[in-house]
Design an enzyme around this catalytic site. Structure first.
Site, PDB file in Angstrom:
ATOM      1  N   THR A  46    -140.186   2.889  -2.903  1.00 23.49           N
ATOM      2  CA  THR A  46    -141.059   1.821  -3.394  1.00 23.49           C
ATOM      3  C   THR A  46    -142.523   2.142  -3.106  1.00 23.49           C
ATOM      4  O   THR A  46    -143.390   1.998  -3.976  1.00 23.49           O
ATOM      5  CB  THR A  46    -140.689   0.485  -2.726  1.00 23.49           C
ATOM      6  OG1 THR A  46    -139.307   0.233  -2.926  1.00 23.49           O
ATOM      7  CG2 THR A  46    -141.508  -0.651  -3.296  1.00 23.49           C
ATOM      8  N   THR A  47    -142.792   2.588  -1.878  1.00 17.44           N
ATOM      9  CA  THR A  47    -144.165   2.904  -1.476  1.00 17.44           C
ATOM     10  C   THR A  47    -144.713   4.075  -2.277  1.00 17.44           C
ATOM     11  O   THR A  47    -145.920   4.178  -2.496  1.00 17.44           O
ATOM     12  CB  THR A  47    -144.217   3.207   0.026  1.00 17.44           C
ATOM     13  OG1 THR A  47    -143.620   2.116   0.735  1.00 17.44           O
ATOM     14  CG2 THR A  47    -145.641   3.384   0.517  1.00 17.44           C
ATOM     15  N   TYR A 109    -132.698  -5.681 -11.322  1.00 18.40           N
ATOM     16  CA  TYR A 109    -132.775  -6.281 -12.657  1.00 18.40           C
ATOM     17  C   TYR A 109    -131.414  -6.679 -13.223  1.00 18.40           C
ATOM     18  O   TYR A 109    -131.248  -7.796 -13.709  1.00 18.40           O
ATOM     19  CB  TYR A 109    -133.502  -5.357 -13.660  1.00 18.40           C
ATOM     20  CG  TYR A 109    -133.704  -6.009 -15.009  1.00 18.40           C
ATOM     21  CD1 TYR A 109    -134.630  -7.032 -15.167  1.00 18.40           C
ATOM     22  CD2 TYR A 109    -132.947  -5.620 -16.100  1.00 18.40           C
ATOM     23  CE1 TYR A 109    -134.799  -7.649 -16.397  1.00 18.40           C
ATOM     24  CE2 TYR A 109    -133.108  -6.237 -17.335  1.00 18.40           C
ATOM     25  CZ  TYR A 109    -134.040  -7.254 -17.483  1.00 18.40           C
ATOM     26  OH  TYR A 109    -134.202  -7.864 -18.697  1.00 18.40           O
ATOM     27  N   TYR A 135    -130.296   1.167   0.552  1.00 22.37           N
ATOM     28  CA  TYR A 135    -131.515   0.372   0.715  1.00 22.37           C
ATOM     29  C   TYR A 135    -131.263  -1.030   0.196  1.00 22.37           C
ATOM     30  O   TYR A 135    -131.031  -1.237  -1.000  1.00 22.37           O
ATOM     31  CB  TYR A 135    -132.663   1.038  -0.044  1.00 22.37           C
ATOM     32  CG  TYR A 135    -134.020   0.383   0.093  1.00 22.37           C
ATOM     33  CD1 TYR A 135    -134.304  -0.562   1.090  1.00 22.37           C
ATOM     34  CD2 TYR A 135    -135.054   0.735  -0.762  1.00 22.37           C
ATOM     35  CE1 TYR A 135    -135.548  -1.131   1.210  1.00 22.37           C
ATOM     36  CE2 TYR A 135    -136.310   0.173  -0.661  1.00 22.37           C
ATOM     37  CZ  TYR A 135    -136.557  -0.761   0.321  1.00 22.37           C
ATOM     38  OH  TYR A 135    -137.810  -1.324   0.433  1.00 22.37           O
ATOM     39  N   ARG A 140    -136.933  -7.562  -3.922  1.00 22.25           N
ATOM     40  CA  ARG A 140    -137.298  -6.728  -5.065  1.00 22.25           C
ATOM     41  C   ARG A 140    -136.150  -6.539  -6.049  1.00 22.25           C
ATOM     42  O   ARG A 140    -136.389  -6.332  -7.242  1.00 22.25           O
ATOM     43  CB  ARG A 140    -137.795  -5.349  -4.599  1.00 22.25           C
ATOM     44  CG  ARG A 140    -139.217  -5.364  -4.035  1.00 22.25           C
ATOM     45  CD  ARG A 140    -139.658  -3.957  -3.682  1.00 22.25           C
ATOM     46  NE  ARG A 140    -141.007  -3.918  -3.140  1.00 22.25           N
ATOM     47  CZ  ARG A 140    -142.111  -3.685  -3.855  1.00 22.25           C
ATOM     48  NH1 ARG A 140    -142.013  -3.472  -5.149  1.00 22.25           N
ATOM     49  NH2 ARG A 140    -143.298  -3.642  -3.288  1.00 22.25           N
ATOM     50  N   LYS A 164    -131.114   0.982   5.103  1.00 21.76           N
ATOM     51  CA  LYS A 164    -132.481   0.481   5.294  1.00 21.76           C
ATOM     52  C   LYS A 164    -132.416  -0.995   4.952  1.00 21.76           C
ATOM     53  O   LYS A 164    -132.248  -1.375   3.795  1.00 21.76           O
ATOM     54  CB  LYS A 164    -133.467   1.216   4.382  1.00 21.76           C
ATOM     55  CG  LYS A 164    -134.894   0.683   4.483  1.00 21.76           C
ATOM     56  CD  LYS A 164    -135.815   1.361   3.468  1.00 21.76           C
ATOM     57  CE  LYS A 164    -137.240   0.793   3.553  1.00 21.76           C
ATOM     58  NZ  LYS A 164    -138.128   1.370   2.527  1.00 21.76           N
ATOM     59  N   ILE A 206    -137.973   2.659   8.560  1.00 19.44           N
ATOM     60  CA  ILE A 206    -138.519   3.389   7.422  1.00 19.44           C
ATOM     61  C   ILE A 206    -139.813   2.676   7.082  1.00 19.44           C
ATOM     62  O   ILE A 206    -139.814   1.570   6.548  1.00 19.44           O
ATOM     63  CB  ILE A 206    -137.532   3.430   6.249  1.00 19.44           C
ATOM     64  CG1 ILE A 206    -136.243   4.140   6.689  1.00 19.44           C
ATOM     65  CG2 ILE A 206    -138.163   4.146   5.046  1.00 19.44           C
ATOM     66  CD1 ILE A 206    -135.181   4.276   5.618  1.00 19.44           C
TER      67      ILE A 206
END
Length: 298
Positions: A46-47, A109, A135, A140, A164, A206
């Site tokens: 994501t980052t 989604y 994750y 999100r 994570k 993380i």
């Protein structure tokens, strides 16, 4: 079983003024992370603005960062999307490159139920020998990977080695550790939750903030594991304003702005992420100065 260490940094993707990857700055950031104590580097998370990176760019990043890191740290590749088939294809190509593991994000989604989540991760695990960290970030993805689903996956697939966890729910985090004891890896997906997660048997974080306070985060984690809880708590409380300001708006917008303010040249985020707003930028500058950083506001 491979261990990725206690401090994993989810690295940003620096961009140039023409919105291409800034490879010189990629190298510079990698070197800084290694110097500050990152045990592993997560690429295309994501980052790293993974949703806006092409497949070609992701593979180039895996190659470049793996070569730059060498044997100094592990490299974890973010290879998954909401499409299981495409996730498998990218995972196989990352494995050929020689990455050390993958981060498999819950499909976003399309909102699969728990059985769908199980089948998605199971299919990926059956197609690779790489260690997989699941994750879970419901804010999100709009889906929550429940502890029972994680347990089922870990029991059925030996290469699903950790999670994570970014649900922000300490009851859920505690349940994961209760039903999935070590060696299953439990990482915080939120910098501010690292110390609480360690207290219930977590393995580390993380991190986003380790781009700028990596040494201090590593010291906090090491202090906790050495039994110096007071020192770990002091560091957590000192770092808390940094942790929080880096999420004053959508990650990695504040982080990239912070790095630019501190003398790096990482560019802006790709659309649809917009530049930081004036109020958030002012708050960010204030916190960085209070922490003791020299800030170049120009």
């Amino acid at each position: 079983m491979i261990h990725f260490g206690s401090l994993i940094t989810a690295i940003i993707t620096p961009f140039s003024n023409d919105d291409e990857i800034n490879w010189k700055e990629v190298d510079r950031i990698v070197d800084k992370l290694l110097e500050d104590g990152s045990d592993s580097i997560l690429v295309s998370g994501t980052t790293g603005e993974a949703p806006t990176l092409s497949k070609k760019e992701k593979l180039e990043l895996f190659v470049r960062i793996k070569e730059r890191v060498g044997n100094k740290a592990k490299v974890i590749a973010g290879t998954t999307t909401y499409c299981t088939k495409e996730s498998i294809e990218l995972t196989k190509e990352a494995e050929k490159i020689g990455v050390d593991g993958i981060l498999a994000t819950a499909p976003y989604y399309n909102r699969p139920p728990q059985d769908g989540l199980y089948l998605h991760f199971a299919k990926i695990a059956s197609e690779t020998s790489l260690p997989i960290i699941v994750y879970n970030i419901p804010s999100r993805t709009a889906v929550n990977v429940l502890p029972e689903t994680l347990k089922r996956l870990a029991n059925d697939y030996s290469n699903i080695v950790g999670v994570k966890e970014a649900s922000g729910d300490m009851n859920q985090i505690s349940t994961i550790r209760r039903i999935l004891p070590r060696p299953f890896l439990l990482y915080s997906g939120d910098d501010s939750m690292t110390l609480p997660l360690l207290s219930v048997g977590g393995d580390g974080v993380i991190s986003v903030a380790s781009h700028i306070v990596g040494k201090e985060i590593k010291e906090m984690i090491n202090s906790y594991f050495k039994g110096d809880i007071n020192k770990a708590s002091e560091l957590h409380l000192r770092l808390l304003p940094i942790f929080r300001i880096l999420f004053v708006t959508t990650n990695p917008i504040p982080l990239k702005e912070a790095l630019n303010l501190l003398g790096y040249n990482v560019g802006k985020c790709r659309l649809p992420l917009s530049p930081i707003d004036a109020k958030s930028r002012a708050e960010l500058i204030k916190v960085l100065k209070e922490y003791g950083f020299e800030v170049n506001e120009g």
